[in-house]
Design a protein around this motif. Structure first.
Motif, PDB file in Angstrom:
ATOM      1  N   LEU A  63      16.726  14.064 -17.733  1.00  0.00           N
ATOM      2  CA  LEU A  63      15.324  14.177 -17.352  1.00  0.00           C
ATOM      3  C   LEU A  63      14.840  12.865 -16.766  1.00  0.00           C
ATOM      4  N   THR A  64      14.001  12.953 -15.761  1.00  0.00           N
ATOM      5  CA  THR A  64      13.383  11.767 -15.192  1.00  0.00           C
ATOM      6  C   THR A  64      11.895  11.815 -15.496  1.00  0.00           C
ATOM      7  N   ILE A  65      11.405  10.785 -16.152  1.00  0.00           N
ATOM      8  CA  ILE A  65       9.986  10.694 -16.464  1.00  0.00           C
ATOM      9  C   ILE A  65       9.293  10.069 -15.251  1.00  0.00           C
ATOM     10  N   PRO A  66       8.261  10.717 -14.717  1.00  0.00           N
ATOM     11  CA  PRO A  66       7.590  10.168 -13.532  1.00  0.00           C
ATOM     12  C   PRO A  66       6.975   8.793 -13.798  1.00  0.00           C
ATOM     13  N   THR A  67       7.061   7.930 -12.808  1.00  0.00           N
ATOM     14  CA  THR A  67       6.406   6.629 -12.893  1.00  0.00           C
ATOM     15  C   THR A  67       4.917   6.861 -13.115  1.00  0.00           C
ATOM     16  N   GLY A  68       4.342   6.105 -13.998  1.00  0.00           N
ATOM     17  CA  GLY A  68       2.913   6.243 -14.263  1.00  0.00           C
ATOM     18  C   GLY A  68       2.573   7.218 -15.380  1.00  0.00           C
ATOM     19  N   GLN A  69       3.583   7.876 -15.970  1.00  0.00           N
ATOM     20  CA  GLN A  69       3.307   8.780 -17.096  1.00  0.00           C
ATOM     21  C   GLN A  69       2.726   7.961 -18.243  1.00  0.00           C
ATOM     22  N   ARG A  70       1.609   8.437 -18.804  1.00  0.00           N
ATOM     23  CA  ARG A  70       0.980   7.730 -19.915  1.00  0.00           C
ATOM     24  C   ARG A  70       1.939   7.560 -21.087  1.00  0.00           C
ATOM     25  N   PRO A  71       2.006   6.357 -21.701  1.00  0.00           N
ATOM     26  CA  PRO A  71       2.827   6.183 -22.905  1.00  0.00           C
ATOM     27  C   PRO A  71       2.323   7.103 -24.016  1.00  0.00           C
ATOM     28  N   GLY A  72       3.242   7.554 -24.852  1.00  0.00           N
ATOM     29  CA  GLY A  72       2.873   8.401 -25.976  1.00  0.00           C
ATOM     30  C   GLY A  72       3.985   9.364 -26.327  1.00  0.00           C
ATOM     31  N   GLU A  73       3.717  10.225 -27.305  1.00  0.00           N
ATOM     32  CA  GLU A  73       4.690  11.233 -27.723  1.00  0.00           C
ATOM     33  C   GLU A  73       4.346  12.561 -27.093  1.00  0.00           C
ATOM     34  N   TYR A  74       5.389  13.239 -26.598  1.00  0.00           N
ATOM     35  CA  TYR A  74       5.224  14.527 -25.942  1.00  0.00           C
ATOM     36  C   TYR A  74       6.288  15.488 -26.462  1.00  0.00           C
ATOM     37  N   MET A  75       5.965  16.757 -26.445  1.00  0.00           N
ATOM     38  CA  MET A  75       6.965  17.784 -26.709  1.00  0.00           C
ATOM     39  C   MET A  75       7.494  18.258 -25.360  1.00  0.00           C
ATOM     40  N   VAL A  76       8.798  18.465 -25.278  1.00  0.00           N
ATOM     41  CA  VAL A  76       9.430  18.970 -24.068  1.00  0.00           C
ATOM     42  C   VAL A  76       9.564  20.481 -24.233  1.00  0.00           C
ATOM     43  N   GLN A  77       9.132  21.213 -23.199  1.00  0.00           N
ATOM     44  CA  GLN A  77       9.138  22.668 -23.275  1.00  0.00           C
ATOM     45  C   GLN A  77       9.840  23.262 -22.060  1.00  0.00           C
ATOM     46  N   ALA A  78      10.434  24.428 -22.246  1.00  0.00           N
ATOM     47  CA  ALA A  78      11.004  25.211 -21.153  1.00  0.00           C
ATOM     48  C   ALA A  78      10.014  26.339 -20.862  1.00  0.00           C
ATOM     49  N   VAL A  79       9.592  26.444 -19.596  1.00  0.00           N
ATOM     50  CA  VAL A  79       8.600  27.444 -19.207  1.00  0.00           C
ATOM     51  C   VAL A  79       9.226  28.374 -18.173  1.00  0.00           C
ATOM     52  N   LEU A  80       9.222  29.661 -18.485  1.00  0.00           N
ATOM     53  CA  LEU A  80       9.772  30.693 -17.611  1.00  0.00           C
ATOM     54  C   LEU A  80       8.635  31.656 -17.256  1.00  0.00           C
ATOM     55  N   ARG A  81       8.342  31.776 -15.965  1.00  0.00           N
ATOM     56  CA  ARG A  81       7.265  32.660 -15.488  1.00  0.00           C
ATOM     57  C   ARG A  81       5.952  32.423 -16.240  1.00  0.00           C
ATOM     58  N   GLY A  82       5.601  31.160 -16.445  1.00  0.00           N
ATOM     59  CA  GLY A  82       4.332  30.813 -17.078  1.00  0.00           C
ATOM     60  C   GLY A  82       4.308  30.889 -18.591  1.00  0.00           C
ATOM     61  N   GLN A  83       5.411  31.282 -19.217  1.00  0.00           N
ATOM     62  CA  GLN A  83       5.477  31.393 -20.681  1.00  0.00           C
ATOM     63  C   GLN A  83       6.417  30.333 -21.252  1.00  0.00           C
ATOM     64  N   VAL A  84       5.997  29.669 -22.334  1.00  0.00           N
ATOM     65  CA  VAL A  84       6.880  28.731 -23.022  1.00  0.00           C
ATOM     66  C   VAL A  84       7.941  29.557 -23.739  1.00  0.00           C
ATOM     67  N   VAL A  85       9.219  29.341 -23.366  1.00  0.00           N
ATOM     68  CA  VAL A  85      10.313  30.109 -23.971  1.00  0.00           C
ATOM     69  C   VAL A  85      11.163  29.273 -24.925  1.00  0.00           C
ATOM     70  N   ALA A  86      10.997  27.948 -24.905  1.00  0.00           N
ATOM     71  CA  ALA A  86      11.714  27.075 -25.842  1.00  0.00           C
ATOM     72  C   ALA A  86      11.019  25.724 -25.881  1.00  0.00           C
ATOM     73  N   SER A  87      11.142  25.048 -27.010  1.00  0.00           N
ATOM     74  CA  SER A  87      10.614  23.696 -27.174  1.00  0.00           C
ATOM     75  C   SER A  87      11.671  22.843 -27.842  1.00  0.00           C
ATOM     76  N   ALA A  88      11.705  21.573 -27.491  1.00  0.00           N
ATOM     77  CA  ALA A  88      12.628  20.643 -28.141  1.00  0.00           C
ATOM     78  C   ALA A  88      12.244  20.525 -29.615  1.00  0.00           C
ATOM     79  N   ALA A  89      13.231  20.262 -30.449  1.00  0.00           N
ATOM     80  CA  ALA A  89      13.003  20.164 -31.891  1.00  0.00           C
ATOM     81  C   ALA A  89      12.391  18.829 -32.303  1.00  0.00           C
ATOM     82  N   PHE A  90      12.315  17.888 -31.369  1.00  0.00           N
ATOM     83  CA  PHE A  90      11.800  16.563 -31.684  1.00  0.00           C
ATOM     84  C   PHE A  90      10.979  16.067 -30.503  1.00  0.00           C
TER      85      PHE A  90
END
Length: 181
Positions: A45-72
């Motif tokens: 994964l490449t985090i875009p330059t300028g992304q605000r520091p902090g904690e984020y959840m990574v999600q997989a989105v298929l046709r507008g629906q979240v179908v999976a999320s990272a466990a951490f």
């Protein structure tokens, strides 16, 4: 997991096949990937330059629906911050193992390291200078080194320590078992 201008391997299982957007929970799209036949996705994964520091959840989105999320959560660091090196025990496919993962004594296992300088990286059991697992090489212009050392006869709870000069990284704790009789 710590995000820099590149990130360690991440695998999610989405179930259905299709084109999936990998996004942060603030809506930032990190990648668009096609799932494998079994519904898994993986990659860097490449985090875009300028992304605000902090904690984020990574999600997989298929046709507008979240179908999976990272466990951490994924931690995005501020610009100019250089995170320390990391070492991961992985599957053959490079997927990091969790704390307490089982490996077998007298068998080879997979190790990956990130954010080391080019040159040799010494691998040890439990502490710098402990039982040697050999040496890995961090090639110039590569983000990662890989090694497949042979675990010695030592069983029980142990960690892999990677050392390069003053840089040190420690793996998750492994449960090393005797080989089957």
């Amino acid at each position: 997991m710590v995000a820099t201008d590149w990130g360690p391997w991440l695998t999610l299982s989405t179930g259905p096949m299709g084109i999936v957007d990998i996004v942060l929970d603030d809506g930032t799209v990190l990648a668009r990937v096609t799932t494998a036949r079994n519904g898994t996705i993986g990659g860097y994964l490449t985090i875009p330059t300028g992304q605000r520091p902090g904690e984020y959840m990574v999600q997989a989105v298929l046709r507008g629906q979240v179908v999976a999320s990272a466990a951490f959560p994924l931690t995005v660091l501020g610009e100019g911050f250089v995170p320390p090196p990391e070492v991961f025990i992985t599957t053959e496919d490079g997927i990091p193992l969790n704390d307490g993962a089982r490996i077998t004594a007298h068998h080879r296992f997979h190790v990956r390291g990130f954010r080391f300088r080019p040159g040799s990286v010494d691998l040890f059991v439990d502490e710098p200078g402990g039982i040697s697992l050999g040496t890995a090489t961090q090639e110039p212009y590569r983000d990662v080194w890989e090694a497949t050392p042979l675990w010695p006869g030592t069983t029980g709870r142990h960690r892999v320590v990677a050392v390069q000069g003053h840089l040190t990284a420690t793996s998750v704790e492994l449960n090393v078992e005797r080989p089957p009789a």
